[in-house]
Write a protein that holds these residues in place. Structure first.
Motif, PDB file in Angstrom:
ATOM      1  N   HIS A  46       0.835  -1.211   0.000  1.00  0.00           N
ATOM      2  CA  HIS A  46       0.000   0.000   0.000  1.00  0.00           C
ATOM      3  C   HIS A  46       0.869   1.261   0.000  1.00  0.00           C
ATOM      4  CE1 HIS A  46      -4.148  -1.275   0.090  1.00  0.00           C
ATOM      5  NE2 HIS A  46      -3.883  -2.169   1.032  1.00  0.00           N
ATOM      6  N   LEU A  47       1.983   1.238   0.713  1.00  0.00           N
ATOM      7  CA  LEU A  47       2.880   2.402   0.707  1.00  0.00           C
ATOM      8  C   LEU A  47       3.484   2.620  -0.679  1.00  0.00           C
ATOM      9  CD1 LEU A  47       4.704   2.076   4.140  1.00  0.00           C
ATOM     10  CD2 LEU A  47       2.828   3.615   3.509  1.00  0.00           C
ATOM     11  N   LYS A  48       3.860   1.550  -1.355  1.00  0.00           N
ATOM     12  CA  LYS A  48       4.389   1.685  -2.722  1.00  0.00           C
ATOM     13  C   LYS A  48       3.335   2.273  -3.646  1.00  0.00           C
ATOM     14  CE  LYS A  48       7.582  -2.199  -2.420  1.00  0.00           C
ATOM     15  NZ  LYS A  48       7.862  -3.566  -2.900  1.00  0.00           N
ATOM     16  N   LEU A  49       2.102   1.818  -3.500  1.00  0.00           N
ATOM     17  CA  LEU A  49       1.029   2.358  -4.338  1.00  0.00           C
ATOM     18  C   LEU A  49       0.692   3.794  -3.955  1.00  0.00           C
ATOM     19  CD1 LEU A  49      -1.064  -0.881  -4.546  1.00  0.00           C
ATOM     20  CD2 LEU A  49      -0.266   0.431  -6.512  1.00  0.00           C
ATOM     21  N   ALA A  50       0.849   4.145  -2.693  1.00  0.00           N
ATOM     22  CA  ALA A  50       0.633   5.543  -2.288  1.00  0.00           C
ATOM     23  C   ALA A  50       1.648   6.446  -2.968  1.00  0.00           C
ATOM     24  CB  ALA A  50       0.720   5.683  -0.775  1.00  0.00           C
ATOM     25  N   LEU A  51       2.892   6.000  -3.072  1.00  0.00           N
ATOM     26  CA  LEU A  51       3.913   6.798  -3.755  1.00  0.00           C
ATOM     27  C   LEU A  51       3.595   6.989  -5.224  1.00  0.00           C
ATOM     28  CD1 LEU A  51       7.280   5.605  -2.205  1.00  0.00           C
ATOM     29  CD2 LEU A  51       6.313   7.892  -2.151  1.00  0.00           C
ATOM     30  N   ILE A  52       3.194   5.920  -5.900  1.00  0.00           N
ATOM     31  CA  ILE A  52       2.895   6.032  -7.333  1.00  0.00           C
ATOM     32  C   ILE A  52       1.620   6.856  -7.549  1.00  0.00           C
ATOM     33  CG2 ILE A  52       1.589   3.885  -7.549  1.00  0.00           C
ATOM     34  CD1 ILE A  52       3.941   5.342 -10.177  1.00  0.00           C
ATOM     35  N   SER A  53       0.721   6.866  -6.572  1.00  0.00           N
ATOM     36  CA  SER A  53      -0.511   7.641  -6.750  1.00  0.00           C
ATOM     37  C   SER A  53      -0.245   9.142  -6.717  1.00  0.00           C
ATOM     38  CB  SER A  53      -1.548   7.268  -5.693  1.00  0.00           C
ATOM     39  OG  SER A  53      -1.131   7.659  -4.418  1.00  0.00           O
ATOM     40  N   LEU A  54       0.901   9.550  -6.195  1.00  0.00           N
ATOM     41  CA  LEU A  54       1.237  10.970  -6.181  1.00  0.00           C
ATOM     42  C   LEU A  54       1.709  11.470  -7.537  1.00  0.00           C
ATOM     43  CD1 LEU A  54       3.043  11.157  -2.742  1.00  0.00           C
ATOM     44  CD2 LEU A  54       0.677  11.783  -3.282  1.00  0.00           C
ATOM     45  N   ALA A  55       2.374  10.616  -8.319  1.00  0.00           N
ATOM     46  CA  ALA A  55       2.922  11.041  -9.614  1.00  0.00           C
ATOM     47  C   ALA A  55       3.016   9.843 -10.567  1.00  0.00           C
ATOM     48  CB  ALA A  55       4.292  11.679  -9.429  1.00  0.00           C
ATOM     49  N   PRO A  56       1.896   9.424 -11.180  1.00  0.00           N
ATOM     50  CA  PRO A  56       1.916   8.231 -12.022  1.00  0.00           C
ATOM     51  C   PRO A  56       2.337   8.461 -13.474  1.00  0.00           C
ATOM     52  CG  PRO A  56      -0.310   9.014 -11.837  1.00  0.00           C
ATOM     53  CD  PRO A  56       0.542   9.907 -10.964  1.00  0.00           C
ATOM     54  N   VAL A  57       2.296   9.681 -13.945  1.00  0.00           N
ATOM     55  CA  VAL A  57       2.590   9.943 -15.354  1.00  0.00           C
ATOM     56  C   VAL A  57       4.074   9.695 -15.616  1.00  0.00           C
ATOM     57  CG1 VAL A  57       2.549  11.658 -17.203  1.00  0.00           C
ATOM     58  CG2 VAL A  57       0.718  11.621 -15.493  1.00  0.00           C
ATOM     59  N   GLY A  58       4.364   8.942 -16.655  1.00  0.00           N
ATOM     60  CA  GLY A  58       5.746   8.624 -16.994  1.00  0.00           C
ATOM     61  C   GLY A  58       6.234   7.337 -16.361  1.00  0.00           C
ATOM     62  N   LYS A  59       5.368   6.644 -15.648  1.00  0.00           N
ATOM     63  CA  LYS A  59       5.717   5.366 -15.017  1.00  0.00           C
ATOM     64  C   LYS A  59       4.978   4.240 -15.726  1.00  0.00           C
ATOM     65  CE  LYS A  59       7.713   7.398 -11.424  1.00  0.00           C
ATOM     66  NZ  LYS A  59       9.022   7.871 -11.638  1.00  0.00           N
ATOM     67  N   THR A  60       5.496   3.032 -15.585  1.00  0.00           N
ATOM     68  CA  THR A  60       4.818   1.855 -16.097  1.00  0.00           C
ATOM     69  C   THR A  60       5.061   0.696 -15.148  1.00  0.00           C
ATOM     70  OG1 THR A  60       4.388   0.530 -18.074  1.00  0.00           O
ATOM     71  CG2 THR A  60       6.695   1.013 -17.572  1.00  0.00           C
ATOM     72  N   VAL A  61       4.282  -0.349 -15.309  1.00  0.00           N
ATOM     73  CA  VAL A  61       4.362  -1.528 -14.457  1.00  0.00           C
ATOM     74  C   VAL A  61       4.963  -2.666 -15.268  1.00  0.00           C
ATOM     75  CG1 VAL A  61       3.018  -3.179 -13.099  1.00  0.00           C
ATOM     76  CG2 VAL A  61       2.342  -0.777 -13.157  1.00  0.00           C
ATOM     77  N   VAL A  62       5.968  -3.327 -14.702  1.00  0.00           N
ATOM     78  CA  VAL A  62       6.595  -4.469 -15.368  1.00  0.00           C
ATOM     79  C   VAL A  62       6.653  -5.632 -14.381  1.00  0.00           C
ATOM     80  CG1 VAL A  62       7.991  -3.049 -16.927  1.00  0.00           C
ATOM     81  CG2 VAL A  62       8.927  -3.730 -14.729  1.00  0.00           C
ATOM     82  N   ASN A  63       6.786  -6.828 -14.925  1.00  0.00           N
ATOM     83  CA  ASN A  63       6.957  -8.010 -14.084  1.00  0.00           C
ATOM     84  C   ASN A  63       8.363  -8.031 -13.519  1.00  0.00           C
ATOM     85  OD1 ASN A  63       4.373  -9.040 -14.548  1.00  0.00           O
ATOM     86  ND2 ASN A  63       5.032 -10.028 -16.422  1.00  0.00           N
ATOM     87  N   LYS A  64       8.470  -8.426 -12.259  1.00  0.00           N
ATOM     88  CA  LYS A  64       9.794  -8.578 -11.643  1.00  0.00           C
ATOM     89  C   LYS A  64      10.448  -9.809 -12.264  1.00  0.00           C
ATOM     90  CE  LYS A  64       9.064  -6.634  -7.080  1.00  0.00           C
ATOM     91  NZ  LYS A  64       8.959  -6.926  -5.654  1.00  0.00           N
ATOM     92  N   PRO A  65      11.757  -9.767 -12.436  1.00  0.00           N
ATOM     93  CA  PRO A  65      12.413 -10.966 -12.930  1.00  0.00           C
ATOM     94  C   PRO A  65      12.321 -12.090 -11.900  1.00  0.00           C
ATOM     95  CG  PRO A  65      14.018  -9.213 -12.473  1.00  0.00           C
ATOM     96  CD  PRO A  65      12.642  -8.656 -12.249  1.00  0.00           C
ATOM     97  N   GLU A  66      12.092 -13.303 -12.376  1.00  0.00           N
ATOM     98  CA  GLU A  66      11.974 -14.443 -11.474  1.00  0.00           C
ATOM     99  C   GLU A  66      13.307 -14.788 -10.833  1.00  0.00           C
ATOM    100  OE1 GLU A  66       9.260 -16.172 -10.547  1.00  0.00           O
ATOM    101  OE2 GLU A  66       7.996 -14.839 -11.700  1.00  0.00           O
ATOM    102  N   CYS A  67      14.384 -14.680 -11.612  1.00  0.00           N
ATOM    103  CA  CYS A  67      15.705 -15.066 -11.121  1.00  0.00           C
ATOM    104  C   CYS A  67      16.677 -13.949 -11.465  1.00  0.00           C
ATOM    105  CB  CYS A  67      16.132 -16.376 -11.750  1.00  0.00           C
ATOM    106  SG  CYS A  67      17.791 -16.881 -11.311  1.00  0.00           S
ATOM    107  N   VAL A  68      17.083 -13.174 -10.476  1.00  0.00           N
ATOM    108  CA  VAL A  68      17.973 -12.052 -10.717  1.00  0.00           C
ATOM    109  C   VAL A  68      19.340 -12.545 -11.134  1.00  0.00           C
ATOM    110  CG1 VAL A  68      19.046 -10.037  -9.651  1.00  0.00           C
ATOM    111  CG2 VAL A  68      16.703 -10.635  -9.066  1.00  0.00           C
ATOM    112  N   VAL A  69      19.806 -13.666 -10.587  1.00  0.00           N
ATOM    113  CA  VAL A  69      21.123 -14.195 -10.898  1.00  0.00           C
ATOM    114  C   VAL A  69      21.179 -14.682 -12.351  1.00  0.00           C
ATOM    115  CG1 VAL A  69      22.821 -15.956 -10.259  1.00  0.00           C
ATOM    116  CG2 VAL A  69      21.450 -14.848  -8.500  1.00  0.00           C
ATOM    117  N   CYS A  70      20.049 -15.147 -12.867  1.00  0.00           N
ATOM    118  CA  CYS A  70      20.014 -15.708 -14.225  1.00  0.00           C
ATOM    119  C   CYS A  70      20.152 -14.651 -15.313  1.00  0.00           C
ATOM    120  CB  CYS A  70      18.713 -16.464 -14.446  1.00  0.00           C
ATOM    121  SG  CYS A  70      18.437 -17.800 -13.255  1.00  0.00           S
ATOM    122  N   GLN A  71      19.971 -13.381 -14.986  1.00  0.00           N
ATOM    123  CA  GLN A  71      19.955 -12.371 -16.033  1.00  0.00           C
ATOM    124  C   GLN A  71      21.260 -11.707 -16.222  1.00  0.00           C
ATOM    125  OE1 GLN A  71      16.658  -9.794 -15.909  1.00  0.00           O
ATOM    126  NE2 GLN A  71      15.226 -11.464 -15.660  1.00  0.00           N
TER     127      GLN A  71
END
Length: 141
Positions: free
Chosen positions: A116-141
């Protein structure tokens, strides 16, 4: 999607996610009806998807995903975020902050309060942002 993310997203709906997701959809509908707010409606509906199903996703600047600046990531985006904050952003932020405080009352609710805190931050300034999937395996990339 990882099974843990799926489980957390299902619980998320019970811990306030469904109400805030509906709030983002309502904000998007209001923006579409006003016609002037149509540029902000897209952001509302993208973030509504995040508000309904946040685990396993993250918010990033759109310029990093696209590889170039567009109208939403430059000076017009800043103006758009200021207008957004004045007309809609603050009440969505208050809703997410209220839900976060309620979730922080229990140990089980802490991860949901953080979302909810993360969404509160994005609700203040959403223009220019997008949502992406987190990588499943950070080491693999």
């Amino acid at each position: 999607m990882a099974p843990v993310n799926f489980f957390m997203n299902v619980l998320w709906l019970l811990f306030g996610g469904i109400w805030m997701g509906l709030g983002w959809c309502l904000a998007g509908l209001i923006m579409v009806v006003t016609v002037i707010g149509i540029p902000w409606a897209r952001s509302c509906f993208v973030i509504a998807g995040l508000a309904f199903w946040p685990f396993g996703k993250m918010i990033v600047d759109r310029q990093y995903v696209q590889g170039y600046h567009d109208a939403g990531t430059g000076p017009l985006g800043l103006l758009g975020n200021v207008l957004w904050f004045v007309f809609a952003g603050w009440w969505l932020a208050v809703g997410h902050l209220s839900a976060a405080l309620v979730n922080f009352l229990s140990i089980i609710g802490i991860p949901f309060g953080i979302q909810h805190l993360k969404l509160a931050l994005i609700s203040l300034a959403p223009v220019g942002k997008t949502v992406v999937n987190k990588p499943e395996c950070v080491v693999c990339q």
